[in-house]
Design an enzyme around this catalytic site. Sequence first.
Site, PDB file in Angstrom:
ATOM      1  N   LYS A 178       7.730 -26.919 -12.261  1.00  0.00           N
ATOM      2  CA  LYS A 178       7.442 -28.311 -11.620  1.00  0.00           C
ATOM      3  C   LYS A 178       9.140 -28.928 -11.601  1.00  0.00           C
ATOM      4  CE  LYS A 178       2.689 -29.309 -12.455  1.00  0.00           C
ATOM      5  NZ  LYS A 178       2.190 -29.396 -11.092  1.00  0.00           N
TER       6      LYS A 178
ATOM      7  N   ASP B 194       2.649 -24.052 -22.893  1.00  0.00           N
ATOM      8  CA  ASP B 194       2.702 -24.283 -21.371  1.00  0.00           C
ATOM      9  C   ASP B 194       3.156 -25.667 -21.135  1.00  0.00           C
ATOM     10  OD1 ASP B 194       2.322 -24.973 -18.775  1.00  0.00           O
ATOM     11  OD2 ASP B 194       0.389 -23.729 -18.489  1.00  0.00           O
TER      12      ASP B 194
ATOM     13  N   PHE C 248      -5.243 -25.703 -18.053  1.00  0.00           N
ATOM     14  CA  PHE C 248      -4.825 -25.301 -16.789  1.00  0.00           C
ATOM     15  C   PHE C 248      -3.455 -24.506 -16.790  1.00  0.00           C
ATOM     16  CE2 PHE C 248      -3.011 -25.245 -12.271  1.00  0.00           C
ATOM     17  CZ  PHE C 248      -4.124 -24.699 -11.581  1.00  0.00           C
TER      18      PHE C 248
HETATM   19  C1  LIG Z   1       0.322 -26.836 -17.264  1.00  0.00           C
HETATM   20  C2  LIG Z   1       0.267 -26.180 -16.195  1.00  0.00           C
HETATM   21  N1  LIG Z   1       0.490 -24.856 -15.946  1.00  0.00           N
HETATM   22  C3  LIG Z   1       0.673 -23.995 -14.768  1.00  0.00           C
HETATM   23  C4  LIG Z   1       0.592 -24.655 -13.699  1.00  0.00           C
HETATM   24  C5  LIG Z   1       0.919 -23.824 -12.578  1.00  0.00           C
HETATM   25  O1  LIG Z   1       2.257 -24.344 -11.798  1.00  0.00           O
HETATM   26  P1  LIG Z   1       2.275 -23.672 -10.145  1.00  0.00           P
HETATM   27  O2  LIG Z   1       1.416 -24.732  -9.552  1.00  0.00           O
HETATM   28  O3  LIG Z   1       3.675 -24.106 -10.494  1.00  0.00           O
HETATM   29  O4  LIG Z   1       2.121 -22.284 -10.264  1.00  0.00           O
HETATM   30  C6  LIG Z   1       0.159 -26.175 -13.451  1.00  0.00           C
HETATM   31  C7  LIG Z   1      -0.003 -26.741 -12.205  1.00  0.00           C
HETATM   32  O5  LIG Z   1      -0.326 -27.777 -12.137  1.00  0.00           O
HETATM   33  C8  LIG Z   1       0.171 -27.001 -14.837  1.00  0.00           C
HETATM   34  O6  LIG Z   1       0.012 -28.235 -14.788  1.00  0.00           O
END
Ligand SMILES: Cc1ncc(COP(=O)(O)O)c(C=O)c1O
Length: 391
Positions: free
Chosen positions: A246, A217, A132
Amino acid sequence: MRLSEEYVAQTYARYPLLLVRGKGTRVWDLEGNEYLDFVSGLAVCNLGHCHPKVVKAIQDQAEKLIHVSNFYYIEPQIQLATLLCKHSFADKVFFCNSGAEANEGAIKLARKYAKERRGEDRYEIITMENSFHGRTLATLTATAQEKYHKGYAPLVPGFKYIPFNDVGALKNAIDSKTCAVMLEPIQGEGGVNCPSKGYLRALREICDEEGLLLILDEVQVGMGRTGKLFAYQHEGIEPDLLTLAKSLAGGVPIGALLIKEGISDSFKPGDHASTFGGNPLATAAGLAALTALLEEGMLENCQKMGDHFFSRLLEVKKKFSFVKEVRGRGLILGMELNMEGGALVKEMMGRRILINCTMGNVLRFLPPLIVTQEEIDQVIRALEEVFEGIC
Ligand SMILES: Cc1ncc(COP(=O)(O)O)c(C=O)c1O
């Protein structure tokens, strides 16, 4: 709540709960009911709700300067970038406003860097099944889960998917178009899937041999969630690019792309930007949050409480045959069930405990890093009660 249904875009299936206050590991609803929060705004409130140092930093900064353009130097932005670089592999930071935007920046930089060095045809990024990476069109495409793609075709060209934890699959997938490999060191939304021993190191070696960038990520698992400041620090490797968001600013929207020496030169003035990225308010909060995280023993508590929680969840697994697996690291823990978990989340909510379920059948626990053993034991007791109720 009725007005929310009427006026707020219905992109979330919301629980009938309106939270108005938070402190530490607790939140309160409109009627004053107290909840133990093991969701933490989905790994945002790592320091607990309304950490006093973050609150104070926001108050002080709001009185001084909330926003100016990135045309000018911004004091807390410089301080936060310096601190992030001091405590990581990185030598430059690009600030933005969310995880998706940080990943979008990583994708753009990886393409630009590879094209400049290896030619126009170097643009493909390999990502992992069940990953994700966000909801913008490029990060949605990087997210190798079909359910998120439905209705949005055509997606962005230049992504290829392989299974997580499969080194051979990566070797087979690399071709003359590949420019980078992008993954979460622990998959969060995908079900709290951990890398097998040596997997990330093998990926690092392959990227080095093939001249590819390794993008991690850490939007969900960064900022102390696994018991170290960054999850890659468990693995004895360093990425080329790393994304954060986050919990970086203790709950204030922020995103960051951490960049290894030499790579950031591919971003020249005007190549990439963000109006709000690294603004005074967000970075003042970020500076206070990171300082508190480093100074208040939260990483140590996360490791200790993570071990305790993990062993308690294993005890629960032994008692209930429908628990398939317990996995995770530090305070991102998942319990995979042989059945749907949504109803159990509601049962726990009835007991004034907030937890989450991902992938339909993985209960996910993301308490603040200040959580105590008593609070973990309280959650375990409630979980056992709920499980007994369905036996
Ligand atoms: C691993 C990861 N990357 C990216 C995101 C996307 O982040 P945002 O919702 O701040 O755009 C998330 C959101 O849950 C995530 O868990």
